[in-house]
Motif scaffolding. Structure first.
Motif, mmCIF file in Angstrom:
data_model
loop_
_atom_site.group_PDB
_atom_site.id
_atom_site.type_symbol
_atom_site.label_atom_id
_atom_site.label_comp_id
_atom_site.label_asym_id
_atom_site.label_seq_id
_atom_site.Cartn_x
_atom_site.Cartn_y
_atom_site.Cartn_z
ATOM 1 N N THR A 1 55.829 46.621 34.162
ATOM 2 C CA THR A 1 54.826 45.617 34.492
ATOM 3 C C THR A 1 54.548 45.634 35.995
ATOM 4 O O THR A 1 55.153 46.390 36.745
ATOM 5 C CB THR A 1 55.280 44.216 34.029
ATOM 6 N N TYR A 2 53.627 44.783 36.427
ATOM 7 C CA TYR A 2 53.207 44.741 37.828
ATOM 8 C C TYR A 2 54.223 43.991 38.687
ATOM 9 O O TYR A 2 54.957 43.129 38.211
ATOM 10 C CB TYR A 2 51.851 44.041 37.944
ATOM 11 N N THR A 3 54.228 44.308 39.968
ATOM 12 C CA THR A 3 55.037 43.558 40.921
ATOM 13 C C THR A 3 54.160 42.494 41.579
ATOM 14 O O THR A 3 53.123 42.119 41.045
ATOM 15 C CB THR A 3 55.629 44.495 41.993
ATOM 16 N N ASP A 4 54.564 42.035 42.759
ATOM 17 C CA ASP A 4 53.803 40.996 43.457
ATOM 18 C C ASP A 4 52.673 41.570 44.303
ATOM 19 O O ASP A 4 51.997 40.818 45.021
ATOM 20 C CB ASP A 4 54.723 40.132 44.323
ATOM 21 N N ILE A 5 52.452 42.876 44.257
ATOM 22 C CA ILE A 5 51.292 43.470 44.928
ATOM 23 C C ILE A 5 50.130 43.398 43.943
ATOM 24 O O ILE A 5 50.161 44.072 42.904
ATOM 25 C CB ILE A 5 51.554 44.927 45.345
ATOM 26 N N PRO A 6 49.128 42.581 44.214
ATOM 27 C CA PRO A 6 48.069 42.356 43.217
ATOM 28 C C PRO A 6 47.167 43.570 43.038
ATOM 29 O O PRO A 6 46.790 44.234 44.008
ATOM 30 C CB PRO A 6 47.295 41.171 43.793
ATOM 31 N N LEU A 7 46.833 43.852 41.785
ATOM 32 C CA LEU A 7 45.883 44.904 41.442
ATOM 33 C C LEU A 7 44.729 44.289 40.672
ATOM 34 O O LEU A 7 44.938 43.391 39.853
ATOM 35 C CB LEU A 7 46.552 45.982 40.583
ATOM 36 N N LYS A 8 43.537 44.765 40.946
ATOM 37 C CA LYS A 8 42.363 44.311 40.193
ATOM 38 C C LYS A 8 42.216 45.209 38.978
ATOM 39 O O LYS A 8 41.778 46.361 39.088
ATOM 40 C CB LYS A 8 41.104 44.363 41.071
ATOM 41 N N ILE A 9 42.566 44.690 37.802
ATOM 42 C CA ILE A 9 42.562 45.503 36.597
ATOM 43 C C ILE A 9 41.278 45.345 35.787
ATOM 44 O O ILE A 9 41.140 45.955 34.730
ATOM 45 C CB ILE A 9 43.787 45.180 35.716
ATOM 46 N N ARG A 10 40.332 44.547 36.307
ATOM 47 C CA ARG A 10 39.027 44.414 35.663
ATOM 48 C C ARG A 10 37.933 44.478 36.721
ATOM 49 O O ARG A 10 38.135 44.063 37.859
ATOM 50 C CB ARG A 10 38.936 43.106 34.882
ATOM 51 N N GLU A 11 36.787 44.974 36.323
ATOM 52 C CA GLU A 11 35.667 45.116 37.246
ATOM 53 C C GLU A 11 34.829 43.845 37.344
ATOM 54 O O GLU A 11 33.959 43.741 38.210
ATOM 55 C CB GLU A 11 34.779 46.286 36.801
ATOM 56 N N SER A 12 35.075 42.901 36.480
ATOM 57 C CA SER A 12 34.348 41.629 36.481
ATOM 58 C C SER A 12 35.277 40.553 35.942
ATOM 59 O O SER A 12 36.427 40.827 35.598
ATOM 60 C CB SER A 12 33.075 41.739 35.622
ATOM 61 N N GLY A 13 34.778 39.321 35.890
ATOM 62 C CA GLY A 13 35.577 38.235 35.336
ATOM 63 C C GLY A 13 36.187 37.302 36.364
ATOM 64 O O GLY A 13 36.688 36.233 36.019
ATOM 65 N N GLY A 14 36.188 37.705 37.639
ATOM 66 C CA GLY A 14 36.694 36.829 38.687
ATOM 67 C C GLY A 14 38.201 36.886 38.848
ATOM 68 O O GLY A 14 38.913 37.520 38.065
ATOM 69 N N PRO A 15 38.712 36.200 39.885
ATOM 70 C CA PRO A 15 40.140 36.237 40.203
ATOM 71 C C PRO A 15 41.042 35.777 39.064
ATOM 72 O O PRO A 15 42.148 36.306 38.895
ATOM 73 C CB PRO A 15 40.253 35.281 41.409
ATOM 74 N N GLU A 16 40.588 34.813 38.271
ATOM 75 C CA GLU A 16 41.422 34.293 37.186
ATOM 76 C C GLU A 16 41.679 35.344 36.110
ATOM 77 O O GLU A 16 42.613 35.214 35.315
ATOM 78 C CB GLU A 16 40.796 33.046 36.562
ATOM 79 N N SER A 17 40.861 36.389 36.080
ATOM 80 C CA SER A 17 41.036 37.484 35.114
ATOM 81 C C SER A 17 41.513 38.762 35.786
ATOM 82 O O SER A 17 41.413 39.842 35.206
ATOM 83 C CB SER A 17 39.711 37.750 34.380
ATOM 84 N N CYS A 18 42.031 38.636 37.010
ATOM 85 C CA CYS A 18 42.436 39.808 37.807
ATOM 86 C C CYS A 18 41.272 40.765 37.993
ATOM 87 O O CYS A 18 41.421 41.988 37.927
ATOM 88 C CB CYS A 18 43.607 40.532 37.151
ATOM 89 N N GLY A 19 40.070 40.174 38.201
ATOM 90 C CA GLY A 19 38.880 40.988 38.360
ATOM 91 C C GLY A 19 38.045 40.578 39.555
ATOM 92 O O GLY A 19 38.434 39.731 40.357
ATOM 93 N N TYR A 20 36.890 41.189 39.649
ATOM 94 C CA TYR A 20 35.900 40.890 40.680
ATOM 95 C C TYR A 20 34.826 39.988 40.083
ATOM 96 O O TYR A 20 34.692 39.922 38.854
ATOM 97 C CB TYR A 20 35.271 42.190 41.194
ATOM 98 N N PRO A 21 34.050 39.263 40.891
ATOM 99 C CA PRO A 21 34.072 39.239 42.359
ATOM 100 C C PRO A 21 35.232 38.427 42.912
ATOM 101 O O PRO A 21 35.642 37.423 42.316
ATOM 102 C CB PRO A 21 32.731 38.583 42.728
ATOM 103 N N ASP A 22 35.741 38.879 44.028
ATOM 104 C CA ASP A 22 36.809 38.198 44.741
ATOM 105 C C ASP A 22 36.726 38.621 46.201
ATOM 106 O O ASP A 22 37.342 39.615 46.602
ATOM 107 C CB ASP A 22 38.169 38.542 44.152
ATOM 108 N N PRO A 23 35.948 37.915 47.002
ATOM 109 C CA PRO A 23 35.702 38.344 48.380
ATOM 110 C C PRO A 23 36.945 38.404 49.251
ATOM 111 O O PRO A 23 36.934 39.048 50.307
ATOM 112 C CB PRO A 23 34.707 37.305 48.908
ATOM 113 N N ASN A 24 38.033 37.749 48.835
ATOM 114 C CA ASN A 24 39.249 37.730 49.652
ATOM 115 C C ASN A 24 40.266 38.791 49.250
ATOM 116 O O ASN A 24 41.285 38.959 49.927
ATOM 117 C CB ASN A 24 39.911 36.351 49.562
ATOM 118 N N TYR A 25 40.012 39.496 48.158
ATOM 119 C CA TYR A 25 41.046 40.376 47.606
ATOM 120 C C TYR A 25 41.488 41.479 48.569
ATOM 121 O O TYR A 25 42.690 41.673 48.791
ATOM 122 C CB TYR A 25 40.588 41.004 46.294
#
Length: 199
Positions: free
Chosen positions: A161-185
């Motif tokens: 599984t993932y560690t505490d280094i965040p990865l964007k695993i979706r191209e959309s859906g926002g931060p709550e879905s580990c996706g974009y858009p997320d201007p701070n990521y």
């Protein structure tokens, strides 16, 4: 806009080879955000990676880097997709694929000697200056076994599984879905990597 992806293959210990899978017309194109055209932006990703291999464009390692417990044998491959993640409409997309096969836990894992389930996942970055920098640092973090770990699920099974280094695993859906858009990521992940000595 071409739809054929541009692939870079990485070994399980970093970029030991480089292979371009492109048409003859595509090979002449610069593969980065169109807002940096006219010679004002970074060189093509392939050129940057080749410089990294040759030791002329490497990340800065802090003295406090401590190797993680990511399972051995993981594979990391990169594809440049001719589409954009949400929030970066003018950029191609770096799709970073990770594959870990099922394996046996080592001493550093929850239940040494027991089986763990593997993982196949992807992370996405916009292909601009900052996104390309994050990509190279994530590759370094992968070498230091910092991106993944073995953890116990709620059902009592162990898996990669993932560690505490965040990865964007979706191209959309926002931060709550580990996706974009997320201007701070991008800035956030750079800070986290720096705190681990990778900068």
């Amino acid at each position: 806009m071409h739809n054929t992806p541009f692939k870079i293959h990485a070994s399980n210990l970093g970029f030991s080879h480089l292979r371009h899978i492109m048409g003859s017309a595509e090979s002449k194109e610069k593969m980065y955000c169109t807002r940096y055209m006219n010679g004002n932006g970074p060189p093509p990703l392939s050129e940057q990676v080749e410089k990294s291999i040759n030791g002329t464009n490497t990340f800065k390692r802090g003295s406090q880097v401590v190797e993680g417990n990511q399972p051995d044998g993981g594979q990391m491959t990169v594809i440049v997709q001719r589409r954009s993640v949400e929030g970066y409409p003018d950029c191609d997309t770096l799709q970073i694929n990770f594959v870990f096969e099922d394996g046996i836990q080592m001493e550093k894992h929850p239940k040494p000697g027991q089986k763990y389930d593997g993982l196949s996942t992807a992370a996405f970055l916009p292909m601009n200056n900052e996104g390309t920098k994050v990509f190279k640092l994530l590759e370094a973090a992968f070498q230091y076994k910092l991106l993944f770990t073995v953890a116990t699920t709620s059902s009592g099974e162990e898996c990669v599984t993932y560690t505490d280094i965040p990865l964007k695993i979706r191209e959309s859906g926002g931060p709550e879905s580990c996706g974009y858009p997320d201007p701070n990521y991008l800035k956030t992940v750079l800070k986290i990597l720096k705190s681990k000595g990778i900068k």
